[in-house]
Design an enzyme around this catalytic site. Structure first.
Site, PDB file in Angstrom:
ATOM      1  CE  LYS A  50      52.124  43.365  41.152  1.00 58.88           C
ATOM      2  NZ  LYS A  50      51.948  44.757  41.511  1.00 58.88           N
ATOM      3  NE  ARG A  51      43.067  38.294  42.150  1.00 60.14           N
ATOM      4  CZ  ARG A  51      42.609  37.129  41.716  1.00 60.14           C
ATOM      5  NH1 ARG A  51      42.429  36.129  42.536  1.00 60.14           N
ATOM      6  NH2 ARG A  51      42.323  36.966  40.441  1.00 60.14           N
TER       7      ARG A  51
END
Ligand code: GLU
Length: 462
Positions: free
Chosen positions: A243-244
């Site tokens: 997700k980063r």
């Protein structure tokens, strides 16, 4: 051999780009060989599996257009079948019930660690070691596979080449938990067998599981499928994609205005190549796809390249189709297009200047809402001299025939009559119409707006 492939996600989150790529490769392999593609939902992690995630996976597959020949099948609906195969293994001496409690196994692991050994089950409930032992009444047993002690497990991975693991490295893995739910390694073998899967194409985080699975196939006397382990996708920083790294959910890309064709094209190229080809259709991909050209090293996710590809697809897309895709995006912003200029005529001005449908919606929005140019822009560009020119233009446009050449002529006439340079008229005009100093060709913009709106917006400033 009729090729049968499957995508077998665990429904513990959305469909991410890594999963979508695995699905695409499995799907394409089946399509190329005239085989079948099957979807199996591996929902045995009861704590983490959710219906929302199943829906997200199905939505993602549908949006991408990866159609199924069979399924979705759900592992939690097949518990009786796993129990049946488990019994078969017990009967044949390939599996046994283990009554070691959690505390006991924790203590075993601790002791092994303290001695500097790799933690592993010591076979204490193997039939030969359990002779004379009474199973404790308070422990619900788990079923373990009796892994062979000697020899090696080897397979020719269709991506990675030959892989060999010594059985001495493997311990007796759990097949069924105390509640009767199979572990991943057991469920996957029973299902791949029952579903007659010929090629298991999956992420290479499963390479360590494959020798265990092959041992189970052997114990069942079953044919072993081909395996193709696809390297991971990494972010630009070299870390595993997460997700980063921004949007990794397929449906997030849908929402952001990427076209499924562009995302598929990008995923196809991410870790697989066909010479230097970058932009190709799904049909071409299916035609070209093979497992030999899957890269052996991890792929790096590059959002700029994805945006570039999306742009290539937007550029050549039919204006009507684009208008149909953009209208709901405007409507979600509370902007109707019915009363404004023809949307297809407006999107065509911008489609080669944007990377996503959302950017396209941004670009065309000023054609459908009132525009109030900022005071600073007005002060800078809509000067006294500019207003005079805009007044002239207003007069000429009132009677001009509303088509590009005539509009263009009107602009040129104003510029000539006033001894101005063209931008000295075009920039103030852009500011009063759209609130921006840059637009596509100004005569085309005027044409798309329609006379009434142009005259109304000019009037407000002159
Ligand atoms: N459920 C597994 C996963 O999501 C599937 C692995 C496989 O394809 O065998 O990673």
């Amino acid at each position: 051999m009729t090729v049968r492939t499957r995508f077998a996600p665990s429904p513990t989150g959305y469909l991410h780009v890594g999963g979508a790529r695995t699905a695409l490769y499995s799907w394409a392999y089946a399509r190329k060989h005239g085989g079948s593609f099957i979807l199996r939902i591996e929902d045995t992690d009861i704590e983490r599996s959710t219906q929302a995630s199943i829906d997200a996976i199905l939505d993602g597959m549908r949006w991408l257009g990866l159609d199924l020949d069979e399924g979705p099948f759900y592992q939690m609906q097949r518990l009786a079948r796993y129990a049946e195969v488990a019994q078969q293994l017990v009967k044949a001496g390939h599996a046994y019930w283990c009554y070691a409690s959690k505390e006991e196994l924790d203590a075993l692991r601790e002791a092994q660690r303290a001695r500097g050994e790799k933690p592993r089950y010591d076979g204490r409930w193997r039939p030969e070691n359990a002779k004379g032992k009474t199973p404790p009444a308070d422990v619900k047993p788990i079923l373990r596979f009796r892994n062979p002690d000697e020899g090696v497990v080897a397979w020719d991975d269709l991506v990675k080449g030959r892989i060999e693991i010594a059985n001495a490295e493997l311990d007796d893995l759990v097949l069924l938990r105390a509640d009767g739910v199979p572990t991943y390694n057991f469920g996957v073998v029973v299902d791949d067998l029952d579903m007659a899967i010929t090629h298991c194409i999956r992420g290479d985080d499963h390479v360590n599981n494959t020798p265990r699975q092959i041992n189970i196939y052997r114990a069942l006397g079953a044919p072993i499928p081909f395996f193709a382990h696809v390297p991971m996708i990494l972010g630009a920083d070299g870390e595993r994609l997460s997700k980063r790294h921004g949007a990794v959910s397929v449906m997030q890309y849908a929402e952001d205005g990427f076209l499924p064709e562009a995302l598929l094209n990008y995923l196809a190229r991410l870790g697989w190549s066909h010479g230097n080809d970058e932009v190709f259709s799904l049909e071409q991909f299916v035609d070209w796809f093979d497992l030999e050209h899957i890269s052996r090293s991890p792929a790096q996710f590059n959002p700029e390249k994805l945006a570039w590809l999306n742009q290539q697809y937007l550029k050549v897309r039919d204006d009507r189709l684009l208008a149909e895709a953009v209208a709901p995006r405007l409507s979600a912003r509370g902007i109707g297009v019915a009363a404004g200029p023809d949307l297809a005529g407006v999107v065509t001005l911008y489609k080669d200047r944007v990377s996503t449908l959302n950017e396209l919606a941004d670009a065309v929005e000023p054609f459908y809402v009132e525009v109030y140019p900022g005071a600073e822009l007005l002060a800078q560009h809509v000067t006294e001299a500019a207003c005079g020119a805009l007044r002239d233009l207003h007069t000429r446009l009132e009677t001009a025939v509303w088509e590009k050449a005539q509009i263009s002529q009107a602009l040129k006439d104003v510029v000539a009559a006033r001894g101005m340079r063209f931008p000295q008229l075009a920039i103030p005009l852009r500011v009063v119409l759209i609130g921006q100093t840059q637009t596509p060709a100004i005569d085309a913009v005027l044409g798309a707006f329609g006379r009434d709106v142009v005259l109304a917006r000019l009037s407000r400033h002159i």
